[in-house]
Design an enzyme around this catalytic site. Structure first.
Site, PDB file in Angstrom:
ATOM      1  N   TYR A   1       0.887  -1.166   0.000  1.00 12.82           N
ATOM      2  CA  TYR A   1       0.000   0.000   0.000  1.00 12.82           C
ATOM      3  C   TYR A   1       0.923   1.213   0.000  1.00 12.82           C
ATOM      4  O   TYR A   1       1.590   1.488   0.995  1.00 12.82           O
ATOM      5  CB  TYR A   1      -0.876   0.019   1.257  1.00 12.82           C
ATOM      6  CG  TYR A   1      -1.982  -1.022   1.292  1.00 12.82           C
ATOM      7  CD1 TYR A   1      -1.735  -2.339   1.674  1.00 12.82           C
ATOM      8  CD2 TYR A   1      -3.298  -0.670   0.970  1.00 12.82           C
ATOM      9  CE1 TYR A   1      -2.760  -3.277   1.727  1.00 12.82           C
ATOM     10  CE2 TYR A   1      -4.331  -1.608   1.023  1.00 12.82           C
ATOM     11  CZ  TYR A   1      -4.051  -2.905   1.396  1.00 12.82           C
ATOM     12  OH  TYR A   1      -5.070  -3.826   1.448  1.00 12.82           O
TER      13      TYR A   1
ATOM     14  N   PRO B   1     -12.661   0.344  -0.957  1.00  9.97           N
ATOM     15  CA  PRO B   1     -11.917  -0.926  -0.980  1.00  9.97           C
ATOM     16  C   PRO B   1     -10.601  -0.954  -0.189  1.00  9.97           C
ATOM     17  O   PRO B   1     -10.079  -2.035   0.056  1.00  9.97           O
ATOM     18  CB  PRO B   1     -11.631  -1.143  -2.471  1.00  9.97           C
ATOM     19  CG  PRO B   1     -11.671   0.213  -3.078  1.00  9.97           C
ATOM     20  CD  PRO B   1     -12.662   1.012  -2.277  1.00  9.97           C
TER      21      PRO B   1
ATOM     22  N   TYR C   1      -7.106  -5.119  10.132  1.00 10.10           N
ATOM     23  CA  TYR C   1      -6.925  -5.701   8.800  1.00 10.10           C
ATOM     24  C   TYR C   1      -7.203  -7.199   8.824  1.00 10.10           C
ATOM     25  O   TYR C   1      -7.857  -7.733   7.924  1.00 10.10           O
ATOM     26  CB  TYR C   1      -5.492  -5.429   8.321  1.00 10.10           C
ATOM     27  CG  TYR C   1      -5.295  -5.612   6.838  1.00 10.10           C
ATOM     28  CD1 TYR C   1      -5.436  -4.543   5.957  1.00 10.10           C
ATOM     29  CD2 TYR C   1      -4.970  -6.866   6.302  1.00 10.10           C
ATOM     30  CE1 TYR C   1      -5.258  -4.705   4.591  1.00 10.10           C
ATOM     31  CE2 TYR C   1      -4.795  -7.037   4.936  1.00 10.10           C
ATOM     32  CZ  TYR C   1      -4.939  -5.955   4.089  1.00 10.10           C
ATOM     33  OH  TYR C   1      -4.771  -6.115   2.739  1.00 10.10           O
TER      34      TYR C   1
HETATM   35  C1  PHB Z   1      -7.317  -6.906  -4.288  1.00 10.26           C
HETATM   36  O1  PHB Z   1      -6.377  -7.705  -4.425  1.00 10.26           O
HETATM   37  O2  PHB Z   1      -8.202  -6.811  -5.148  1.00 10.26           O
HETATM   38  C2  PHB Z   1      -7.365  -6.023  -3.104  1.00 10.26           C
HETATM   39  C3  PHB Z   1      -6.482  -6.241  -2.064  1.00 10.26           C
HETATM   40  C4  PHB Z   1      -6.494  -5.391  -0.963  1.00 10.26           C
HETATM   41  C5  PHB Z   1      -7.393  -4.338  -0.923  1.00 10.26           C
HETATM   42  C6  PHB Z   1      -8.283  -4.124  -1.953  1.00 10.26           C
HETATM   43  C7  PHB Z   1      -8.269  -4.981  -3.057  1.00 10.26           C
HETATM   44  O3  PHB Z   1      -7.364  -3.487   0.139  1.00 10.26           O
END
Ligand code: PHB
Length: 393
Positions: free
Chosen positions: A205, A294, A386
Site C-alpha cells: 500500500y 476498498p 486488517y
Molecule cells: C485486491 O487484491 O483486489 C485487493 C487487495 C487489498 C485491498 C483491496 C483490493 O485493500
C-alpha cells in the site's frame, strides 16, 4: 401464470453473503431458496476484491474440501506500507498472531455455488426480484421474474436481502432504495489485471506525492494493481505504457514487473450504511446493508460477519421460536459495521492524497503515517483491524 414456491428462508442475491447463509442454514436443517438476477457465469467471472480475514476463512472451512481458500489461496502474514519510497512492514503474526488469505472473491463464489448445487440446494440464476410483500407478517413473499418473464412468488418464513449495493430488498426495509448514512470520496481506483510475475511477495500500500497505489497479486502469473485516479476517469483514457507510468510513479522504491494488461476498471469510493437493517421478517446483509471503500478489503469480510450473526438469529427463530437474537441483529451487526466503516475510511484517508490537499494536509498525513509505522502499537492497531476483529468482540 405465476409459480409459487414455499421455503423457510428466501434469499435474494447469490453473492458470498446469500450463498454462505444458505449453507449455514442448511447445516442447521433449515431449507432456503436462493435467487439471483445474474447468470452463474457472470457471478463466477466478475472480478472483485481478494483478501479474506482469518475468521472468514475459518467460516468457509465449514463448506469442507470444496473450499479452496487455504489450498489455492495464499496466506499473508503481513503487508507493507510504503511511505515516500520507504517500506514499513506490518507484521500480522508478530503483532496480533493472525493472518489474511489472498483468494479472489469470484473463486469463493465458485466454491460456494458448487457446494450448494452438490447439496441439492434450490439456487436459481437469471431470476430478478421485483419486490417483497407482507414484510410485517410471518409469511413474507418475494415477487420475482425468471429470464423468460414468467412470474415467480416465493413464500417464506423470512426473507433476506443479500442483493448487493443496488438492493431491491433495501426499499422494503428502509422505505427507500437509498435511505442510509452516506459519504462519497473525491477519488477512485483504476484497477488493472496483467499477465506478469509478482512484483512483491506481499501487498504494498503505497502513499506517494503522486497519490496512492496498491500492488496486489492473483497468482504466479496474474497480478492485480490499482492507482488513485479521478472518479470520472475513462478506462480507455490510458495506453498500456501510460498505465505502467501512472502505477510506477506511485510506487517509488520498487520496479514493477510489467506485462500485458487484460482488464481495466474504475472503482468508485463510497461509504454507506442503510438506516435500518431489519423490518419485520426481512433483513439486509452485505452490500445491501453497507458499502465500504476498498482500501483495507473489508467488503466481503463484513458481509460474511453479518451472515454469521443472521444465521444464528434465524436458527433461534425458526427452530426454537426465539426472537431475541433477531431483535438484537441490527444493533449487534452495526457494531462491527461501524468499526469497519471507520477502518475503511481511516485507511483511505491515511493513504490517499485528496485533490485539494494543502501542504499542511500533506505534512500532517506523513506525520500520521509515521505515527502508525514507527510504533508497535500503531502497527498492531492496523494489523488487528486488517486481519479482522474476533467475531465475539
Ligand atoms: C485486491 O487484491 O483486489 C485487493 C487487495 C487489498 C485491498 C483491496 C483490493 O485493500
Amino acid at each position: 401464470m405465476t409459480t409459487t414456491l414455499r421455503t423457510r428462508v428466501a434469499i435474494v442475491g447469490a453473492g458470498p453473503a446469500g450463498l454462505l447463509l444458505s449453507h449455514l442454514l442448511d447445516r442447521a436443517g433449515i431449507d432456503s431458496v436462493v435467487i439471483d438476477q445474474r447468470s452463474r457465469d457472470e457471478i463466477e467471472s466478475t472480478i472483485r476484491a481478494g483478501i479474506l480475514e482469518q475468521g472468514t476463512v475459518e467460516l468457509l472451512d465449514t463448506i469442507g474440501e470444496a473450499s479452496r481458500a487455504r489450498t489455492v489461496g495464499h496466506r499473508h502474514d503481513g503487508i507493507e506500507l510504503r511511505v515516500e519510497g520507504e517500506g514499513h512492514r506490518i507484521d500480522f503474526a508478530e503483532t496480533v498472531g493472525r493472518a489474511v488469505w489472498l483468494y479472489p472473491q469470484h473463486e469463493v463464489l465458485k466454491d460456494l455455488i458448487a457446494a450448494r448445487l452438490a447439496a441439492g440446494q434450490d439456487l436459481r440464476f437469471g431470476v430478478t426480484a421485483e419486490g417483497i410483500e407482507d414484510a410485517d407478517t410471518d409469511r413474507p413473499r418475494v415477487i420475482a421474474r425468471d429470464a423468460d418473464g414468467a412470474r415467480l412468488e416465493i413464500e417464506a418464513d423470512f426473507v433476506v436481502g443479500s442483493d448487493g449495493s443496488r438492493s431491491v430488498a433495501r426499499a422494503t426495509v428502509t422505505g427507500s432504495s437509498t435511505g442510509g448514512y452516506f459519504r462519497e470520496y473525491p477519488f477512485a481506483w483504476f484497477g488493472i489485471l496483467c499477465e506478469a510475475p509478482p512484483s512483491s511477495d506481499e501487498l504494498i500500500y503505497s502513499n506517494s506525492p503522486e497519490g496512492f497505489a496498491l500492488v496486489s497479486q492473483r497468482s504466479d502469473t496474474v497480478q492485480r494493481m490499482y492507482f488513485q485516479c479521478d472518479p470520472d476517469t475513462d478506462t480507455a483514457a490510458f495506453s498500456e505504457a501510460q498505465l505502467w507510468d501512472e502505477l510506477q510513479k506511485r510506487v517509488p522504491g520498487t520496479t514493477l514487473k510489467q506485462g500485458p494488461i487484460f482488464q481495466r476498471d474504475v472503482l468508485r469510493f463510497r461509504s454507506f450504511v442503510a438506516h435500518e437493517l431489519r423490518r419485520g421478517r426481512v433483513a439486509l446483509v452485505g452490500d445491501a446493508a453497507h458499502t465500504v471503500p476498498p482500501t483495507g478489503a473489508k467488503g466481503m469480510n463484513l458481509a460474511i460477519a453479518d451472515v454469521r450473526l443472521l444465521a444464528a438469529a434465524l436458527g433461534a427463530l425458526l427452530l426454537d421460536g426465539d426472537e431475541r437474537l433477531l431483535d438484537a441483529y441490527p444493533e449487534t451487526a452495526s457494531r462491527r459495521i461501524w468499526k469497519a466503516q471507520h477502518f475503511s475510511w481511516w485507511m483511505t484517508s491515511l493513504l490517499h492524497v485528496a485533490p485539494d490537499a494543502t501542504d499542511f494536509d500533506r505534512r500532517r498525513q506523513l506525520g500520521e503515517l509515521r505515527t502508525v509505522v514507527e510504533s508497535a502499537y500503531g502497527r498492531a492497531y492496523l494489523a488487528e483491524a486488517y486481519c479482522g476483529w474476533p467475531f465475539d468482540a
